[in-house]
Design an enzyme around this catalytic site. Structure first.
Site, PDB file in Angstrom:
ATOM      1  N   SER A 410       1.060  -1.153  -0.013  1.00 22.66           N
ATOM      2  CA  SER A 410      -0.069   0.029   0.094  1.00 22.66           C
ATOM      3  C   SER A 410       0.789   1.331  -0.074  1.00 22.66           C
ATOM      4  CB  SER A 410      -0.815  -0.052   1.122  1.00 22.66           C
ATOM      5  OG  SER A 410      -1.469  -1.187   1.531  1.00 22.66           O
ATOM      6  N   HIS A 431      -2.507  -3.277  -6.290  1.00 24.04           N
ATOM      7  CA  HIS A 431      -2.809  -2.737  -5.036  1.00 24.04           C
ATOM      8  C   HIS A 431      -4.256  -2.953  -4.675  1.00 24.04           C
ATOM      9  CE1 HIS A 431      -3.921   0.726  -1.851  1.00 24.04           C
ATOM     10  NE2 HIS A 431      -3.416  -0.423  -1.442  1.00 24.04           N
ATOM     11  N   GLU A 443      -5.685  -0.745  -7.867  1.00 25.68           N
ATOM     12  CA  GLU A 443      -4.526   0.390  -8.505  1.00 25.68           C
ATOM     13  C   GLU A 443      -3.524  -0.719  -9.269  1.00 25.68           C
ATOM     14  OE1 GLU A 443      -4.572   4.566  -6.026  1.00 25.68           O
ATOM     15  OE2 GLU A 443      -3.628   2.457  -4.858  1.00 25.68           O
ATOM     16  N   ASN A 481      -4.077   6.385  -1.436  1.00 29.60           N
ATOM     17  CA  ASN A 481      -3.660   6.745  -0.264  1.00 29.60           C
ATOM     18  C   ASN A 481      -2.889   8.252  -0.109  1.00 29.60           C
ATOM     19  OD1 ASN A 481      -4.988   4.655   1.424  1.00 29.60           O
ATOM     20  ND2 ASN A 481      -3.150   3.290   0.842  1.00 29.60           N
TER      21      ASN A 481
END
Ligand code: 3HC
Length: 661
Positions: A410, A431, A443, A481
């Site tokens: 991540s 991801h 992702e 993120n």
């Protein structure tokens, strides 16, 4: 008789005295102006053609009709309009039967509803997904569907936008029969209808009043899921009106509502997302790269994330080898995967046979050498650089030279992980979001050395899982993120400046987020971000603004939901404002001599959106995200950003002339 063209995309041929009209408008046979005029011309032709006793309508390729052409929305209208074509079909003097070979969606479903009969092929489906585009059906769907299947079922289908497959379509009375050759069966049905009074859906009386409690329950179920959107409620209003208005009045009301909603910001946002989702998995020039066949997937680590990925790969037909460190851990991994599959059986998403088939394709092992059969290896081990680089170095000597290595990190740098391998060109980031068997978003990280065919294969694999890939470049936290961190930072700045967690969460929830950011943090747990902050402490710019409130909460053992306390207290599991948290926030403000001020919900949203957009703009400038729409797709599908706002980049563009969001 020869093949007769009526427009570029509509042509017909006489077969057994029935005129078989084929719509051939790739990719999905959308009802463009050319299709509409072609259909009108075909109807005109057959009306005066004695040799034709009826019409069968079908689609070329694998779709019947994918709906109105969404690309035409917002452009000047071109005659004939769809309602005219549909009314002509319904009123036609000879039988018109739909041979529904594939998806009949939106306007395509409305065309089928107006036909005098419907035969479905095995791959057919019906749906009125207009609410997902912020509109209501605009060519009779809300008026004809309830006449065929009743109010309760129509509210369910139109209000949710879900599609039904053949079995349910027949059970609901939407289809007259299923056939392997739907065109042949539709021709036979047209013959059966010849000389008899035709079944015109629009003149059928709405089935006698159903149990009002069932109608209310269907309505409540739809409304509960449509937070902040107006189309589902409008659709229900129109469906219910079929009991009160005659067809003409109902159609007029439906069209007026459709036109009003089509021009709304909600519909513009949802249409933006429709196209952005389809663009997000595309990389310029990549169509030339051939993708490798991925049949066997190895998943390293069977924790929550790894087992979710394994389930997702199994349910989409792959063979899965799940690797753990010990035979005991492998056995628990197997149990976790089986339990997740069982849960899907209990919720009706998977049959018992489907689960058994998945389990037969699953191998769990503690022997890394078993990974030699894998076409793709996805690591889902602890998010630590040493752990991951050691693993990849070890895998290098075990897996086949043409196997792809994917990391599910991540926050770590996948280029650093790739650098630990002999051939970084076969490393890519995948991801997944947790729970990976449920969340659509993935992702796909195009690392510095990822080979084009590796990226193309990863994209094809993710699409094959039925998921939504968004390609991004390398940066800490990728697209999602990075933006989440930026807006969390801004939310914490506002705490110091005078807002309270519950005020910020209330503003987000009123905007359409299912849950505010502090409530989300509590649900996820505060300890992972705390550990990251501690790791970063040594390298943090001392001049940068740093809010210590979250650290104080963690130090007090307030780690979120699972510890019973975090940004909120949870007596009996219910989110409750906690004066202790307010005291911690006030103390933090006092320590920095910040004079607290109040915030309106609009100011809160304006600051949070600006933080997201600034970060998004930086990601675009750095080439981490290719398009603003990619950022919107990530935030909507991974972080609860309300789809009907179109994502932060779209919302900012829409609101750029307004002082606040
Ligand atoms: N209009 C214009 N383009 C459309 C379209 C439509 N209705 N439906 C799909 N497309 C385009 C997509 O943008 C994509 O284009 P791209 O290749 O350039 O990216 C291409 O067709 C293929 O689409 P998918 O990748 O989604 O293909 P799939 O095979 O996975 O799915 C589908 C096919 C199930 C038909 C899916 O595309 C879909 O759900 N389409 C939308 C259906 C819909 O919402 N219809 C209602 C339209 S509104 C309406 O009909 C109003 C009426 O009531 C008056």
């Amino acid at each position: 008789m020869a093949h007769i063209p009526f427009s570029k995309s509509v042509s017909a041929r006489l077969r057994d005295s029935v005129f078989v009209v084929v719509i051939d408008n790739p990719p999905v046979n959308a009802l463009s102006a050319d299709v509409r005029s072609g259909l009108m011309a075909a109807l005109d032709h057959v009306a005066s053609l004695d040799a034709a006793t009826g019409i069968v309508l079908t689609g070329a390729g694998s779709t019947f009709i994918g709906g109105a052409d969404i690309k035409e929305f917002g452009k000047p209208s071109v005659e004939p309009m769809l309602p005219e074509v549909i009314e002509r079909i319904e009123a036609f003097g000879k039988p018109v039967v739909a041979a529904v070979n594939g998806a009949a969606l939106g306007g395509g479903c409305e065309v089928a509803l107006a036909c005098h009969g419907r035969i479905v092929g095995e791959k057919a489906s019906f749906g009125l997904p207009e609410v997902k585009l912020g509109i209501v059906p605009g060519a009779g769907g809300t008026q004809r569907l309830p006449r065929l299947i009743g109010l309760v079922a129509a509210i369910d289908l139109i209000g949710s936008g879900r599609a039904v497959k053949t079995g349910e379509a027949v059970a609901l009375g939407l289809a007259d029969g299923i056939a392997t050759d739907p065109v042949g069966a539709a021709i036979a049905l047209a013959h059966e209808f010849t000389g008899k009074p035709l079944r015109r859906t629009g003149v059928i009386c709405v089935p006698p009043a159903e149990d009002p409690a069932a109608v209310s329950a269907a309505e409540a179920k739809v409304l509960a899921k449509s937070r902040g959107q107006s189309a589902p409620a409008e659709a229900i209003r129109l469906v219910k009106a079929t009991g009160e208005l005659d067809l003409r009045q109902g159609l007029a009301e439906e069209r007026a509502t459709f036109l009003r909603l089509r021009d709304s910001s909600e519909s513009a946002a949802l249409r933006h997302i429709f196209f952005a989702e389809r663009a997000a998995g595309k990389v310029e020039g990549l169509d030339k790269a051939s993708s490798r066949k991925i049949e066997t997937v190895a998943v390293v680590g069977t924790g929550l994330m790894g087992s979710g990925i394994a389930v997702s790969a199994l349910t989409s037909g792959h063979r899965v080898i799940a690797l753990e460190q010990t035979p005991e851990a492998a056995a628990s991994g197997k149990a976790r995967i089986a339990e997740t599959l069982d849960k899907s059986v209990r919720s009706g998403r998977l049959t018992a046979g489907g689960r058994d088939d998945c389990l037969a394709r699953l191998q769990t092992t503690a022997e890394a050498k078993d990974l030699v059969k894998a076409d793709l290896v996805i690591e889902a081990v602890f998010d630590d650089l040493t752990v991951k680089t050691d693993l990849f170095r070890r895998l290098d000597g075990i897996v086949r030279a043409d196997a792809i290595l994917a990391t599910n990190t991540s926050y770590l740098n996948p280029d650093a992980i790739a650098a630990a391998t002999a051939d970084p060109s076969r490393v890519v980031g995948l991801h997944f979001f947790s729970p990976a068997n449920v969340m659509r978003l993935v992702e796909v990280v195009d690392c510095a050395k990822t080979a084009p065919e590796v990226l193309a294969s990863a994209l094809a694999f993710v699409k094959g899982l039925g998921k939504l890939p968004v390609v991004c470049g390398v940066t800490e936290g990728f697209i999602g993120n990075s933006i989440f961190s930026a807006y969390r930072r801004e939310a914490e700045f506002m705490l110091e400046d005078g807002a309270l967690p519950q005020e910020i969460d209330a503003a987000l929830e009123a905007y359409g987020f299912p849950m505010g950011i502090f409530a989300v943090n509590d649900m996820a747990g505060l300890e992972i971000a705390w550990a990251r902050r501690k790791r970063q402490a040594a390298t943090r710019d001392p001049a940068a603004r740093y809010v210590e409130i979250a650290d104080r909460l963690c130090e007090a053992g307030r780690l979120g939901h699972k510890s019973g306390r975090g940004w909120y207290a949870y007596p009996d599991g219910k989110r409750t404002i906690d004066p202790e948290v307010t005291a911690v926030i006030e103390a933090a403000r006092a320590a920095k001599n910040i004079a607290s001020r109040s915030f309106t919900p609009a100011e809160i949203m304006s600051r949070l959106l600006k933080a997201m957009v600034d970060e998004g703009t930086a990601l675009l400038a750095d080439g981490v995200a290719a398009r603003p729409g990619d950022i919107d797709v990530v935030m909507i599908n991974g972080y609860g950003f309300p789809a009907h706002r179109g994502g932060p980049m779209f919302a900012a563009e829409q609101n750029k002339d307004q002082p606040h969001a």
